[in-house]
Design a protein around this motif. Structure first.
Motif, PDB file in Angstrom:
ATOM      1  N   TYR A 194      -3.384  -2.833  -5.780  1.00  0.00           N
ATOM      2  CA  TYR A 194      -4.419  -4.025  -5.325  1.00  0.00           C
ATOM      3  C   TYR A 194      -5.661  -3.898  -5.824  1.00  0.00           C
ATOM      4  O   TYR A 194      -6.215  -4.838  -6.173  1.00  0.00           O
ATOM      5  CB  TYR A 194      -4.174  -3.852  -3.849  1.00  0.00           C
ATOM      6  N   ASP A 253       1.007  -1.182  -0.079  1.00  0.00           N
ATOM      7  CA  ASP A 253       0.090   0.030  -0.132  1.00  0.00           C
ATOM      8  C   ASP A 253       0.964   1.345   0.214  1.00  0.00           C
ATOM      9  O   ASP A 253       1.821   1.375   0.901  1.00  0.00           O
ATOM     10  CB  ASP A 253      -0.847  -0.158   1.226  1.00  0.00           C
ATOM     11  N   SER A 262     -11.602  -8.837  -3.596  1.00  0.00           N
ATOM     12  CA  SER A 262     -11.811  -8.089  -2.542  1.00  0.00           C
ATOM     13  C   SER A 262     -13.006  -7.169  -2.616  1.00  0.00           C
ATOM     14  O   SER A 262     -13.091  -6.450  -3.804  1.00  0.00           O
ATOM     15  CB  SER A 262     -10.394  -7.386  -2.151  1.00  0.00           C
ATOM     16  N   GLN A 294      -4.287   2.127  -2.537  1.00  0.00           N
ATOM     17  CA  GLN A 294      -4.447   0.780  -2.953  1.00  0.00           C
ATOM     18  C   GLN A 294      -4.640   0.708  -4.586  1.00  0.00           C
ATOM     19  O   GLN A 294      -5.070  -0.371  -5.118  1.00  0.00           O
ATOM     20  CB  GLN A 294      -5.358  -0.275  -2.380  1.00  0.00           C
ATOM     21  N   GLN A 311      -9.712   1.812  -3.106  1.00  0.00           N
ATOM     22  CA  GLN A 311      -9.123   2.227  -1.659  1.00  0.00           C
ATOM     23  C   GLN A 311      -8.173   3.168  -1.745  1.00  0.00           C
ATOM     24  O   GLN A 311      -7.202   2.800  -2.344  1.00  0.00           O
ATOM     25  CB  GLN A 311      -8.916   0.712  -1.148  1.00  0.00           C
ATOM     26  N   PHE A 312      -8.078   4.207  -1.080  1.00  0.00           N
ATOM     27  CA  PHE A 312      -7.122   5.111  -0.833  1.00  0.00           C
ATOM     28  C   PHE A 312      -5.920   4.387  -0.555  1.00  0.00           C
ATOM     29  O   PHE A 312      -5.739   3.352   0.443  1.00  0.00           O
ATOM     30  CB  PHE A 312      -7.283   6.008   0.268  1.00  0.00           C
ATOM     31  N   PRO A 335       0.030   5.634  -1.412  1.00  0.00           N
ATOM     32  CA  PRO A 335      -0.669   6.893  -2.038  1.00  0.00           C
ATOM     33  C   PRO A 335      -0.272   6.666  -3.451  1.00  0.00           C
ATOM     34  O   PRO A 335       1.246   6.346  -3.831  1.00  0.00           O
ATOM     35  CB  PRO A 335      -0.578   8.011  -1.508  1.00  0.00           C
ATOM     36  N   LYS A 365       3.231   8.147  -4.633  1.00  0.00           N
ATOM     37  CA  LYS A 365       4.532   7.565  -3.753  1.00  0.00           C
ATOM     38  C   LYS A 365       4.534   6.129  -4.104  1.00  0.00           C
ATOM     39  O   LYS A 365       5.729   5.431  -3.679  1.00  0.00           O
ATOM     40  CB  LYS A 365       4.224   7.346  -2.137  1.00  0.00           C
ATOM     41  N   TYR A 375     -13.237  -6.231   5.193  1.00  0.00           N
ATOM     42  CA  TYR A 375     -12.245  -6.480   5.903  1.00  0.00           C
ATOM     43  C   TYR A 375     -12.104  -7.655   6.978  1.00  0.00           C
ATOM     44  O   TYR A 375     -13.263  -7.529   7.670  1.00  0.00           O
ATOM     45  CB  TYR A 375     -11.883  -4.933   6.792  1.00  0.00           C
ATOM     46  N   VAL A 385      -2.276  -2.872   8.675  1.00  0.00           N
ATOM     47  CA  VAL A 385      -2.948  -1.485   8.430  1.00  0.00           C
ATOM     48  C   VAL A 385      -2.778  -0.710   9.742  1.00  0.00           C
ATOM     49  O   VAL A 385      -3.193  -1.034  10.899  1.00  0.00           O
ATOM     50  CB  VAL A 385      -4.256  -1.636   8.050  1.00  0.00           C
ATOM     51  N   PRO A 386      -2.239   0.418   9.629  1.00  0.00           N
ATOM     52  CA  PRO A 386      -2.017   1.399  10.878  1.00  0.00           C
ATOM     53  C   PRO A 386      -3.148   1.542  11.674  1.00  0.00           C
ATOM     54  O   PRO A 386      -4.445   1.326  11.251  1.00  0.00           O
ATOM     55  CB  PRO A 386      -1.640   2.783  10.280  1.00  0.00           C
TER      56      PRO A 386
HETATM   57  N1  CAA Z   1      -8.674   8.918   2.900  1.00  0.00           N
HETATM   58  C1  CAA Z   1      -8.421  10.203   2.585  1.00  0.00           C
HETATM   59  N2  CAA Z   1      -7.325  10.603   2.848  1.00  0.00           N
HETATM   60  C2  CAA Z   1      -6.276   9.786   3.635  1.00  0.00           C
HETATM   61  C3  CAA Z   1      -6.553   8.454   3.576  1.00  0.00           C
HETATM   62  C4  CAA Z   1      -7.904   7.917   3.352  1.00  0.00           C
HETATM   63  N3  CAA Z   1      -8.092   6.678   3.561  1.00  0.00           N
HETATM   64  N4  CAA Z   1      -5.479   7.864   4.026  1.00  0.00           N
HETATM   65  C5  CAA Z   1      -4.447   8.942   4.357  1.00  0.00           C
HETATM   66  N5  CAA Z   1      -5.051  10.103   3.764  1.00  0.00           N
HETATM   67  C6  CAA Z   1      -4.214  11.263   3.881  1.00  0.00           C
HETATM   68  C7  CAA Z   1      -3.641  11.619   5.003  1.00  0.00           C
HETATM   69  O1  CAA Z   1      -4.363  12.072   5.899  1.00  0.00           O
HETATM   70  C8  CAA Z   1      -2.586  12.465   4.615  1.00  0.00           C
HETATM   71  O2  CAA Z   1      -3.114  13.861   4.402  1.00  0.00           O
HETATM   72  P1  CAA Z   1      -2.227  15.164   4.736  1.00  0.00           P
HETATM   73  O3  CAA Z   1      -0.924  14.922   3.885  1.00  0.00           O
HETATM   74  O4  CAA Z   1      -3.292  16.213   4.428  1.00  0.00           O
HETATM   75  O5  CAA Z   1      -1.965  14.957   6.240  1.00  0.00           O
HETATM   76  C9  CAA Z   1      -2.224  12.125   3.175  1.00  0.00           C
HETATM   77  O6  CAA Z   1      -3.412  11.108   2.812  1.00  0.00           O
HETATM   78  C10 CAA Z   1      -0.985  11.223   2.929  1.00  0.00           C
HETATM   79  O7  CAA Z   1      -0.927  10.412   3.957  1.00  0.00           O
HETATM   80  P2  CAA Z   1       0.296   9.698   4.701  1.00  0.00           P
HETATM   81  O8  CAA Z   1       1.491  10.795   4.340  1.00  0.00           O
HETATM   82  O9  CAA Z   1       0.092   9.422   5.963  1.00  0.00           O
HETATM   83  O10 CAA Z   1       0.511   8.647   3.584  1.00  0.00           O
HETATM   84  P3  CAA Z   1       1.553   7.260   3.750  1.00  0.00           P
HETATM   85  O11 CAA Z   1       2.629   7.367   2.639  1.00  0.00           O
HETATM   86  O12 CAA Z   1       1.746   7.213   5.176  1.00  0.00           O
HETATM   87  O13 CAA Z   1       0.562   6.286   3.445  1.00  0.00           O
HETATM   88  C11 CAA Z   1      -1.373   4.645   3.635  1.00  0.00           C
HETATM   89  C12 CAA Z   1      -0.830   6.160   3.870  1.00  0.00           C
HETATM   90  C13 CAA Z   1      -0.301   3.458   3.336  1.00  0.00           C
HETATM   91  C14 CAA Z   1      -2.183   4.818   2.209  1.00  0.00           C
HETATM   92  C15 CAA Z   1      -2.372   4.438   4.816  1.00  0.00           C
HETATM   93  O14 CAA Z   1      -3.094   5.422   4.785  1.00  0.00           O
HETATM   94  C16 CAA Z   1      -2.891   3.107   4.949  1.00  0.00           C
HETATM   95  O15 CAA Z   1      -2.263   2.006   4.896  1.00  0.00           O
HETATM   96  N6  CAA Z   1      -4.117   2.640   4.549  1.00  0.00           N
HETATM   97  C17 CAA Z   1      -4.851   1.611   4.485  1.00  0.00           C
HETATM   98  C18 CAA Z   1      -4.935   1.087   3.227  1.00  0.00           C
HETATM   99  C19 CAA Z   1      -5.788  -0.062   3.351  1.00  0.00           C
HETATM  100  O16 CAA Z   1      -6.985   0.038   3.503  1.00  0.00           O
HETATM  101  N7  CAA Z   1      -5.425  -1.030   2.963  1.00  0.00           N
HETATM  102  C20 CAA Z   1      -6.024  -2.464   3.014  1.00  0.00           C
HETATM  103  C21 CAA Z   1      -5.163  -3.375   3.657  1.00  0.00           C
HETATM  104  S1  CAA Z   1      -5.804  -5.040   3.940  1.00  0.00           S
HETATM  105  C22 CAA Z   1      -6.663  -5.563   2.579  1.00  0.00           C
HETATM  106  O17 CAA Z   1      -6.265  -5.156   1.554  1.00  0.00           O
HETATM  107  C23 CAA Z   1      -7.527  -6.658   2.492  1.00  0.00           C
HETATM  108  C24 CAA Z   1      -8.558  -6.363   1.705  1.00  0.00           C
HETATM  109  O18 CAA Z   1      -8.810  -6.895   0.812  1.00  0.00           O
HETATM  110  C25 CAA Z   1      -9.786  -5.588   2.422  1.00  0.00           C
END
Ligand code: CAA
Length: 240
Positions: free
Chosen positions: A147, A88, A134, A144, A141-142, A90, A93, A179, A188-189
């Motif tokens: 994925y 994962d 999924s 992903q 998904q933000f 954004p 990045k 999920y 996930v954090p």
């Molecule tokens: N929606 C909107 N904005 C979001 C967001 C979201 N979901 N997540 C982060 N942001 C924003 C942050 O608030 C931040 O904003 P600011 O710059 O204004 O502060 C900006 O986006 C950038 O965020 P980060 O610098 O924190 O970004 P990061 O490089 O640390 O990456 C991430 C963040 C990796 C995407 C993290 O948010 C994350 O892991 N998200 C979860 C993604 C997810 O749901 N994955 C599912 C895994 S489980 C799975 O995949 C199984 C399945 O099938 C369901």
């Protein structure tokens, strides 16, 4: 004779629950894993289900692995493409490597898993191809882009395979879990995870067994008229 089943990524998480559920239904089950030898050995010790190590992203490895499984337990009747990874980030990045790793494992891995068994299923006029997609392939998904692309791709695969396999008694279907309480979701954090749980009307993560029961149904003779479909199991988080 007992039907046979292969579950990729079948020694941990949702895959382990699927392997166990199919064994409980009377299938002779083989499970694959990619790298965690300790988890696989523990799984085999606990369940009696044999595990095989190969990388689903590699066609030659998959083909050779499937040949070995079929040599051991017989031609495969049910194949569950479950193996998957997340990388994962954004989009701005996300590296080309993060994109490719996920595409190779989650999407090409499905091709590599179904393609070697397809001719045999056609010959025997029976097969069940089931892919674990999924919720994020349905809604995006933000973080992903990679994925979600693979999981949406899974739905295209089963809809196409359904049309090709139907006349040979083969069905191809997808399950879109929401999920689920697995290591993947736990990675996930915490703050993000808590926010996600807040969006699930059921108020909790799903259990791997709740997905495994969907697989057992799709594998059964009772599901013979279900083809090219998607079972959505997400606690009401998203409706298609
Ligand atoms: N929606 C909107 N904005 C979001 C967001 C979201 N979901 N997540 C982060 N942001 C924003 C942050 O608030 C931040 O904003 P600011 O710059 O204004 O502060 C900006 O986006 C950038 O965020 P980060 O610098 O924190 O970004 P990061 O490089 O640390 O990456 C991430 C963040 C990796 C995407 C993290 O948010 C994350 O892991 N998200 C979860 C993604 C997810 O749901 N994955 C599912 C895994 S489980 C799975 O995949 C199984 C399945 O099938 C369901």
């Amino acid at each position: 004779m007992a039907r046979t089943a292969l579950v990729t990524g079948g020694s941990r998480g949702i895959g382990a629950a699927i392997s166990k559920a199919l064994k409980a239904e009377g299938y002779t089950v083989a499970a694959t894993y990619a790298g965690n030898d300790d988890a696989a050995a523990k799984f085999t010790e606990e369940t009696g289900i044999k595990t095989y190590k190969w990388n689903v992203a590699d066609y030659a490895e998959s083909k050779a692995g499937i040949e070995k499984v079929e040599g051991d337990i017989g031609p495969l009747d049910v194949v569950v493409a479950n193996a998957g990874i997340t990388r994962d980030a954004p989009f701005h990045k996300m590296s080309p490597e993060q994109w490719s790793e996920v595409i190779d494992t989650n999407l090409t891995g499905v091709f590599n898993t179904f393609h070697p068994v397809w001719p045999g299923m056609r010959e025997r006029k029976f097969g069940r191809c089931i892919v674990i997609s999924s919720i994020n392939g349905q809604k995006g998904q933000f973080g992903q882009v990679n994925y979600a692309a693979t999981k949406a791709g899974d739905l295209g695969i089963v809809k196409s395979l359904a049309q090709e396999g139907a006349r040979y008694g083969i069905t191809a279907n997808a399950i879109c879990p929401g999920y689920i309480a697995t290591e993947m979701v736990m990675a996930v954090p915490e703050k993000v995870r808590e926010a996600i749980i807040g969006q699930i009307p059921t108020g909790r993560l799903g259990e791997p067994e709740e997905i495994a029961r969907c697989v057992a149904f799709l594998a059964s003779d009772d599901a013979g008229f279900i083809n090219g479909s998607t079972i959505t199991a997400n606690g009401g988080q998203f409706f298609v």
